[in-house]
Design a protein around this motif. Sequence first.
Motif, mmCIF file in Angstrom:
data_model
loop_
_atom_site.group_PDB
_atom_site.id
_atom_site.type_symbol
_atom_site.label_atom_id
_atom_site.label_comp_id
_atom_site.label_asym_id
_atom_site.label_seq_id
_atom_site.Cartn_x
_atom_site.Cartn_y
_atom_site.Cartn_z
ATOM 1 N N PHE A 134 0.921 -1.201 -0.039
ATOM 2 C CA PHE A 134 -0.061 0.043 -0.123
ATOM 3 C C PHE A 134 0.814 1.255 -0.161
ATOM 4 C CE2 PHE A 134 -1.871 3.629 2.481
ATOM 5 C CZ PHE A 134 -2.966 3.627 1.657
ATOM 6 N N PHE A 135 1.860 1.334 1.055
ATOM 7 C CA PHE A 135 2.723 2.561 1.181
ATOM 8 C C PHE A 135 3.652 2.823 -0.189
ATOM 9 C CE2 PHE A 135 1.231 2.445 5.467
ATOM 10 C CZ PHE A 135 0.832 3.741 5.605
ATOM 11 N N TYR A 140 5.601 5.634 -4.607
ATOM 12 C CA TYR A 140 6.533 5.463 -5.636
ATOM 13 C C TYR A 140 5.617 4.961 -6.830
ATOM 14 C CZ TYR A 140 9.648 4.909 -2.035
ATOM 15 O OH TYR A 140 10.485 5.192 -0.872
ATOM 16 N N GLY A 141 4.209 4.779 -6.651
ATOM 17 C CA GLY A 141 3.562 4.268 -7.950
ATOM 18 C C GLY A 141 3.230 5.509 -8.957
ATOM 19 N N LYS A 145 9.262 7.342 -13.270
ATOM 20 C CA LYS A 145 9.858 6.203 -13.654
ATOM 21 C C LYS A 145 10.439 5.572 -12.355
ATOM 22 C CE LYS A 145 9.651 5.747 -18.096
ATOM 23 N NZ LYS A 145 8.624 5.156 -19.035
ATOM 24 N N ILE A 146 10.501 4.142 -12.220
ATOM 25 C CA ILE A 146 11.540 3.471 -11.290
ATOM 26 C C ILE A 146 12.439 2.639 -11.852
ATOM 27 C CG2 ILE A 146 11.627 1.649 -9.390
ATOM 28 C CD1 ILE A 146 8.600 2.446 -8.802
ATOM 29 N N VAL A 147 13.785 3.235 -11.855
ATOM 30 C CA VAL A 147 14.842 2.646 -12.816
ATOM 31 C C VAL A 147 15.366 1.509 -11.828
ATOM 32 C CG1 VAL A 147 17.161 2.992 -13.814
ATOM 33 C CG2 VAL A 147 15.200 4.527 -14.303
ATOM 34 N N SER A 148 15.875 0.165 -12.341
ATOM 35 C CA SER A 148 16.284 -0.774 -11.663
ATOM 36 C C SER A 148 17.770 -1.016 -12.229
ATOM 37 C CB SER A 148 15.558 -1.833 -11.308
ATOM 38 O OG SER A 148 15.360 -2.624 -12.591
ATOM 39 N N VAL A 149 18.592 -1.484 -11.690
ATOM 40 C CA VAL A 149 19.965 -1.494 -12.329
ATOM 41 C C VAL A 149 20.425 -3.154 -12.784
ATOM 42 C CG1 VAL A 149 21.164 0.333 -11.112
ATOM 43 C CG2 VAL A 149 21.030 -1.998 -10.237
ATOM 44 N N PHE A 161 4.831 -5.735 -6.069
ATOM 45 C CA PHE A 161 4.355 -4.347 -6.103
ATOM 46 C C PHE A 161 3.459 -4.203 -7.271
ATOM 47 C CE2 PHE A 161 8.404 -3.881 -3.473
ATOM 48 C CZ PHE A 161 7.596 -3.766 -2.403
ATOM 49 N N GLY A 162 3.953 -4.779 -8.527
ATOM 50 C CA GLY A 162 2.858 -4.431 -9.867
ATOM 51 C C GLY A 162 3.197 -2.954 -10.202
ATOM 52 N N PHE A 163 4.291 -2.612 -10.038
ATOM 53 C CA PHE A 163 4.764 -1.464 -10.727
ATOM 54 C C PHE A 163 4.673 -1.262 -12.294
ATOM 55 C CE2 PHE A 163 7.501 -0.745 -6.715
ATOM 56 C CZ PHE A 163 6.423 0.290 -6.147
#
Length: 362
Positions: A134-135, A140-141, A145-149, A161-163
């Motif tokens: 939820f949080f 961040y939802g 963008k959420i960039v992962s390396v 999280f299903g982003f």
Amino acid sequence: MIKTNTKKICIVVSSLGVGGAERSSALLSEMLFDLDFDVHIVSVLDKIDYPYKGKLLNLGKLKAEDDSKMGRFKRLKIFKNYLKAHKFDYVIDNRTRIGLFKELIVSKWIYNAKNTIYCVRSYNTDMYIYPSKFFAKLLYGSAYKIVSVSKAIAEKLNNEFGFKNLEVIHNQVAIDAEELLVKKTIKDNYILFFGRLNDDIKNISLLLEAYSKSKLPHNSVKLKILGNGKDKMMLKQKSDTLGLSNHVEFLEFLVNPYPFVEAAFFTVLTSRFEGFPRALVESLSVGTPVISVDCKSGPNEIIVNEKNGLLVENHNIEALTNAMNRMLEDKNLYLQCKSNAQKSIEKFSKSTIGQQWKTILK
């Protein structure tokens, strides 16, 4: 220097010192600056070791002067006003993000979600994403963008999280030619670990145990451990207990470790978890083969087993020992890994990774 690209980028970091994530943030500033972005860096801590490009707002200096509740509030307000005054097109947040209340303030009061990019640099995603679904969605939802390396980190975030705003951009490898010109008089034959000496993450104990059981000490191949951290004394004591005092050398942290990396027989990574380990790509970039455990995440996105190094089961002393022995005894295997090293990481070059960043910084 006048920038022809009018886009303004703010990179927010915990610091620019000591660790691989911090080194990656510094390199990101250099890469975006060289791509003609107007780059600013905001550092939470006053730890600036690595070279960077752009304008620096060092909140860490203010923290050293006043770390009271009022001092923390003042720093947050300075930060907010800085973002407001400069009207950044994008904010790239590279910090480890710990504490729900603090992150609610940053994400909802200081940042504008539509131009915020959150980077996740470890498979231990709790360091970056609040574990409550939820949080996590709340914080961040709605970010741009959420960039992962690494691909593995992106898969984990998607599953948990299903982003819908996920991107994968690996760390670039960029060692300045001048850094390799600083030649050291290194006469030893040795293998090398370089990184932060935190055994809970790097599991250097596994390295010491496997090395002690291998044929390397009896063939005058030393182990050099380069870096600082909370477990340095414990690791020295463990080395002595294993009877390795004449075979293992502990070296201090160096901003430029690459002459030691280039001169090593091979480098070793034994981490419990990673993000996208710089030590592996940096080693391969100077032509030094690698042995790594297959931890989450990163090594299996870098190493092609028996082509540019050896990838072994994690937490398996015997498998790691056998890999060390193979590199020592199988000359054809070693030379093949060495000859393929530099070519194998071309996909992580500054130009390739820079183009990926340009694409999302439209």
